[in-house]
Write a protein that holds these residues in place. Structure first.
Motif, mmCIF file in Angstrom:
data_model
loop_
_atom_site.group_PDB
_atom_site.id
_atom_site.type_symbol
_atom_site.label_atom_id
_atom_site.label_comp_id
_atom_site.label_asym_id
_atom_site.label_seq_id
_atom_site.Cartn_x
_atom_site.Cartn_y
_atom_site.Cartn_z
ATOM 1 N N VAL A 180 -57.590 -14.015 89.576
ATOM 2 C CA VAL A 180 -58.685 -14.396 88.670
ATOM 3 C C VAL A 180 -59.638 -13.215 88.512
ATOM 4 C CG1 VAL A 180 -60.766 -15.830 88.481
ATOM 5 C CG2 VAL A 180 -58.575 -16.895 88.973
ATOM 6 N N VAL A 181 -59.978 -12.584 89.624
ATOM 7 C CA VAL A 181 -60.875 -11.418 89.561
ATOM 8 C C VAL A 181 -60.201 -10.269 88.812
ATOM 9 C CG1 VAL A 181 -62.041 -9.659 90.940
ATOM 10 C CG2 VAL A 181 -62.168 -12.063 91.611
ATOM 11 N N TYR A 230 -44.579 -18.793 91.729
ATOM 12 C CA TYR A 230 -45.616 -17.804 92.021
ATOM 13 C C TYR A 230 -46.002 -17.028 90.759
ATOM 14 C CZ TYR A 230 -48.263 -14.299 94.552
ATOM 15 O OH TYR A 230 -49.267 -13.484 94.999
ATOM 16 N N ALA A 231 -45.039 -16.705 89.923
ATOM 17 C CA ALA A 231 -45.338 -16.004 88.675
ATOM 18 C C ALA A 231 -46.202 -16.857 87.757
ATOM 19 C CB ALA A 231 -44.040 -15.615 87.965
ATOM 20 N N MET A 232 -45.915 -18.151 87.691
ATOM 21 C CA MET A 232 -46.729 -19.048 86.860
ATOM 22 C C MET A 232 -48.164 -19.120 87.378
ATOM 23 S SD MET A 232 -44.976 -20.145 84.342
ATOM 24 C CE MET A 232 -45.930 -21.519 83.788
ATOM 25 N N VAL A 233 -48.319 -19.191 88.686
ATOM 26 C CA VAL A 233 -49.657 -19.246 89.278
ATOM 27 C C VAL A 233 -50.421 -17.957 88.979
ATOM 28 C CG1 VAL A 233 -50.904 -19.313 91.472
ATOM 29 C CG2 VAL A 233 -49.045 -20.922 91.058
ATOM 30 N N ILE A 234 -49.757 -16.822 89.095
ATOM 31 C CA ILE A 234 -50.413 -15.541 88.819
ATOM 32 C C ILE A 234 -50.821 -15.441 87.347
ATOM 33 C CG2 ILE A 234 -49.932 -13.072 88.556
ATOM 34 C CD1 ILE A 234 -48.587 -13.129 91.226
ATOM 35 N N ILE A 235 -49.936 -15.808 86.456
ATOM 36 C CA ILE A 235 -50.238 -15.701 85.028
ATOM 37 C C ILE A 235 -51.374 -16.644 84.651
ATOM 38 C CG2 ILE A 235 -49.300 -16.169 82.726
ATOM 39 C CD1 ILE A 235 -46.629 -15.037 83.840
ATOM 40 N N LEU A 236 -51.355 -17.860 85.166
ATOM 41 C CA LEU A 236 -52.442 -18.789 84.877
ATOM 42 C C LEU A 236 -53.762 -18.309 85.480
ATOM 43 C CD1 LEU A 236 -50.622 -22.208 85.339
ATOM 44 C CD2 LEU A 236 -51.424 -21.199 83.204
ATOM 45 N N GLY A 238 -59.152 -15.762 84.498
ATOM 46 C CA GLY A 238 -60.007 -14.584 84.615
ATOM 47 C C GLY A 238 -60.294 -13.922 83.283
ATOM 48 N N LEU A 239 -59.365 -14.029 82.350
ATOM 49 C CA LEU A 239 -59.542 -13.411 81.037
ATOM 50 C C LEU A 239 -60.755 -13.962 80.304
ATOM 51 C CD1 LEU A 239 -58.234 -11.479 78.947
ATOM 52 C CD2 LEU A 239 -56.979 -13.458 78.101
ATOM 53 N N ALA A 259 -60.838 -27.233 82.213
ATOM 54 C CA ALA A 259 -59.454 -27.616 81.930
ATOM 55 C C ALA A 259 -58.477 -26.561 82.442
ATOM 56 C CB ALA A 259 -59.269 -27.829 80.427
ATOM 57 N N LEU A 260 -58.816 -25.283 82.265
ATOM 58 C CA LEU A 260 -57.956 -24.209 82.777
ATOM 59 C C LEU A 260 -57.846 -24.256 84.299
ATOM 60 C CD1 LEU A 260 -58.936 -21.076 80.648
ATOM 61 C CD2 LEU A 260 -56.801 -22.355 80.569
ATOM 62 N N LEU A 261 -58.969 -24.474 84.969
ATOM 63 C CA LEU A 261 -58.957 -24.530 86.433
ATOM 64 C C LEU A 261 -58.182 -25.741 86.945
ATOM 65 C CD1 LEU A 261 -62.603 -23.387 87.174
ATOM 66 C CD2 LEU A 261 -60.489 -22.146 87.698
ATOM 67 N N LEU A 262 -58.317 -26.872 86.271
ATOM 68 C CA LEU A 262 -57.564 -28.069 86.655
ATOM 69 C C LEU A 262 -56.063 -27.829 86.484
ATOM 70 C CD1 LEU A 262 -57.536 -31.056 87.503
ATOM 71 C CD2 LEU A 262 -57.690 -31.626 85.075
ATOM 72 N N GLY A 263 -55.677 -27.241 85.359
ATOM 73 C CA GLY A 263 -54.261 -26.921 85.141
ATOM 74 C C GLY A 263 -53.725 -25.952 86.178
ATOM 75 N N LEU A 264 -54.512 -24.944 86.505
ATOM 76 C CA LEU A 264 -54.110 -23.979 87.524
ATOM 77 C C LEU A 264 -53.942 -24.657 88.876
ATOM 78 C CD1 LEU A 264 -53.641 -21.139 88.660
ATOM 79 C CD2 LEU A 264 -56.123 -20.850 88.716
#
Length: 145
Positions: free
Chosen positions: A48-49, A81-87, A92-93, A126-131
């Motif tokens: 995220v950072v 893990y890739a999905m978690v990183i991308i989300l 962060g974006l 919503a983004l944080l809940l999805g993540l």
């Protein structure tokens, strides 16, 4: 201002590479106690950072080769893990005060960033809940593989 932000993000990526920060971060993450859940939470916070100060491609190119072997050794599925990183980087974006995507969206919509922040919080929630759901339930990302 958008080109300046993108240029600054590229400069930060170069500085992180040259300073050895990425290797030190990977070593610190590999030595975390608590196994896969703690590693996943620290990865979320880290990306995220990184997603808020770097563009997505430089961040992945710099850090993915370092953290993916750690994730695999802890038993995390690569796709999950890739999905978690991308989300995480997507969160962060748009995360103020550094999110490049937030400022780009404000510039395109001709909205003052201080006025655009209030409607953003629902979207960020919503983004944080999805993540959190994708991180907690691996089946969401690997269920149909």
């Amino acid at each position: 201002p958008i080109l300046f932000i993108i240029a600054a993000a590229t400069a930060v990526a170069w500085c992180l590479t040259q300073s050895g920060f990425s290797r030190a971060l990977a070593l610190a993450m590999a030595s975390l106690p608590g196994g896969a859940p703690v590693f996943l939470m620290v990865s979320i916070l880290t990306f995220v950072v990184l997603g808020s100060v770097l563009e997505g491609i430089p961040a992945i190119v710099l850090f993915a080769p370092l953290v993916f072997p750690i994730a695999k050794s802890l038993g995390l599925h690569e796709v999950h893990y890739a999905m978690v990183i991308i989300l995480s980087m997507g969160v962060g974006l748009f995360l103020p005060p550094f999110g490049v995507g937030y400022y780009a969206a404000c510039a395109i919509g001709r909205v003052d960033p201080t006025k655009g922040i209030k409607p953003l919080w629902g979207y960020m929630g919503a983004l944080l809940l999805g993540l959190a759901l994708v991180a907690a339930i691996p089946w969401i990302s690997i269920g149909f593989l």
